[in-house]
Design an enzyme around this catalytic site. Sequence first.
Site, PDB file in Angstrom:
ATOM      1  N   ASN A   9      -3.506  -4.223   0.333  1.00  0.00           N
ATOM      2  CA  ASN A   9      -3.847  -3.229  -0.678  1.00  0.00           C
ATOM      3  C   ASN A   9      -3.672  -3.906  -2.039  1.00  0.00           C
ATOM      4  O   ASN A   9      -2.554  -4.082  -2.494  1.00  0.00           O
ATOM      5  CB  ASN A   9      -2.915  -2.019  -0.538  1.00  0.00           C
ATOM      6  CG  ASN A   9      -3.136  -0.986  -1.627  1.00  0.00           C
ATOM      7  OD1 ASN A   9      -4.095  -1.076  -2.390  1.00  0.00           O
ATOM      8  ND2 ASN A   9      -2.247  -0.006  -1.690  1.00  0.00           N
ATOM      9  N   LYS A  11      -4.413  -2.797  -4.824  1.00  0.00           N
ATOM     10  CA  LYS A  11      -4.147  -1.831  -5.906  1.00  0.00           C
ATOM     11  C   LYS A  11      -5.055  -2.164  -7.104  1.00  0.00           C
ATOM     12  O   LYS A  11      -6.185  -2.615  -6.895  1.00  0.00           O
ATOM     13  CB  LYS A  11      -2.663  -1.832  -6.258  1.00  0.00           C
ATOM     14  CG  LYS A  11      -1.799  -1.600  -5.004  1.00  0.00           C
ATOM     15  CD  LYS A  11      -0.368  -1.298  -5.291  1.00  0.00           C
ATOM     16  CE  LYS A  11       0.355  -1.098  -3.966  1.00  0.00           C
ATOM     17  NZ  LYS A  11       1.748  -0.733  -4.131  1.00  0.00           N
ATOM     18  N   HIS A  96      -2.110   7.379  -0.513  1.00  0.00           N
ATOM     19  CA  HIS A  96      -1.073   6.426  -0.931  1.00  0.00           C
ATOM     20  C   HIS A  96      -0.107   7.130  -1.884  1.00  0.00           C
ATOM     21  O   HIS A  96      -0.515   7.975  -2.684  1.00  0.00           O
ATOM     22  CB  HIS A  96      -1.718   5.218  -1.619  1.00  0.00           C
ATOM     23  CG  HIS A  96      -0.751   4.112  -1.825  1.00  0.00           C
ATOM     24  ND1 HIS A  96       0.156   4.123  -2.862  1.00  0.00           N
ATOM     25  CD2 HIS A  96      -0.491   2.995  -1.114  1.00  0.00           C
ATOM     26  CE1 HIS A  96       0.917   3.040  -2.782  1.00  0.00           C
ATOM     27  NE2 HIS A  96       0.541   2.339  -1.717  1.00  0.00           N
ATOM     28  N   GLU A  98       1.225   6.273  -4.551  1.00  0.00           N
ATOM     29  CA  GLU A  98       0.896   6.166  -5.982  1.00  0.00           C
ATOM     30  C   GLU A  98      -0.160   7.198  -6.365  1.00  0.00           C
ATOM     31  O   GLU A  98      -0.144   7.751  -7.461  1.00  0.00           O
ATOM     32  CB  GLU A  98       0.433   4.728  -6.307  1.00  0.00           C
ATOM     33  CG  GLU A  98       1.615   3.773  -6.285  1.00  0.00           C
ATOM     34  CD  GLU A  98       1.297   2.362  -5.845  1.00  0.00           C
ATOM     35  OE1 GLU A  98       0.121   1.966  -5.846  1.00  0.00           O
ATOM     36  OE2 GLU A  98       2.256   1.653  -5.476  1.00  0.00           O
ATOM     37  N   GLU A 168       4.991   4.558   4.699  1.00  0.00           N
ATOM     38  CA  GLU A 168       5.425   3.759   3.555  1.00  0.00           C
ATOM     39  C   GLU A 168       6.543   4.496   2.823  1.00  0.00           C
ATOM     40  O   GLU A 168       6.262   5.376   1.980  1.00  0.00           O
ATOM     41  CB  GLU A 168       4.249   3.531   2.598  1.00  0.00           C
ATOM     42  CG  GLU A 168       3.095   2.791   3.225  1.00  0.00           C
ATOM     43  CD  GLU A 168       2.255   2.078   2.176  1.00  0.00           C
ATOM     44  OE1 GLU A 168       2.224   0.852   2.201  1.00  0.00           O
ATOM     45  OE2 GLU A 168       1.673   2.762   1.317  1.00  0.00           O
ATOM     46  N   GLY A 174       6.923  -1.883  -3.559  1.00  0.00           N
ATOM     47  CA  GLY A 174       6.955  -2.664  -4.792  1.00  0.00           C
ATOM     48  C   GLY A 174       8.356  -2.905  -5.336  1.00  0.00           C
ATOM     49  O   GLY A 174       8.519  -3.380  -6.454  1.00  0.00           O
ATOM     50  N   SER A 214       7.198  -3.539   0.646  1.00  0.00           N
ATOM     51  CA  SER A 214       7.837  -4.850   0.481  1.00  0.00           C
ATOM     52  C   SER A 214       7.823  -5.683   1.766  1.00  0.00           C
ATOM     53  O   SER A 214       8.771  -6.411   2.055  1.00  0.00           O
ATOM     54  CB  SER A 214       9.271  -4.695  -0.049  1.00  0.00           C
ATOM     55  OG  SER A 214       9.251  -4.089  -1.327  1.00  0.00           O
TER      56      SER A 214
END
Length: 251
Positions: A9, A11, A96, A98, A168, A174, A214
């Site tokens: 991904n 992003k 996701h 985010e 996730e 991250g 991560s």
Amino acid sequence: MRKKIVAGNWKMNNTIEEGIVLAGQINDLVEKAGINGVDVVIGTPFVHLTEVNKIVGDKIGVAAQNCADETSGAYTGEVSVSMIKSTGSKYVILGHSERREYYNETSEKLVKKVKLSLESGLTPIFCFGEVLEERQSEKHFDVVKGQIADGLFNLSAEDFGKVVLAYEPVWAIGTGVTASSDQAQEMHAFIRKTLIEKYGQEVADNTSILYGGSCKPSNAKELFANADVDGGLIGGASLQAEDFMGIISAF
Ligand code: PGA
């Protein structure tokens, strides 16, 4: 069908030029190394999809990172599933954290996006996961079950069988902090049990459940060795071809 999948991904990273270089490097490494039955996916920004699809061979699938919740028309700035499909892409990452956090991606919208994706023949990679406070207050199982049920349990067993899941934990995305191998397996086993209750053993056994947060070459092997972890959704480490390849070859 249950598959081993490693999906990158990107992003909001890479210009077109940079994306072309990175996709080419990944493709070369994959072609050289062979990938032992692992499905490799690259999730790029919309504007890269067409170019990246031209570069990668048939060993690599390309994913969009979102899609519109309408089919076409006056929705300025949105990108429809048929547009994504027309770039040659096969997957779409949905839900996701985010997008849930910064762009008000509700379960209601996700239900529409999943449905449109499936109708267009795209494979949704459906993401979910708890935030740190939810884990600390031991609500993580309920939160994860709720997100899966709200986004996906309206699907027939047949349609559900076409979706890839990605657990996730938000606290691991991250941050450099990975869920331990035991934490990942515990949650993935819980997810599979939840699927058995809803859709039965066969559907649950055939569902690919990826871990994200991560994941890197140094921890991928341990994570992927778990019985219920079928691969990974990779953010930061998918931006370097060698690192991404290191994760792919962790199977
Ligand atoms: P990360 O991101 O690997 O950089 O933690 C994972 C993701 O957001 O999919």
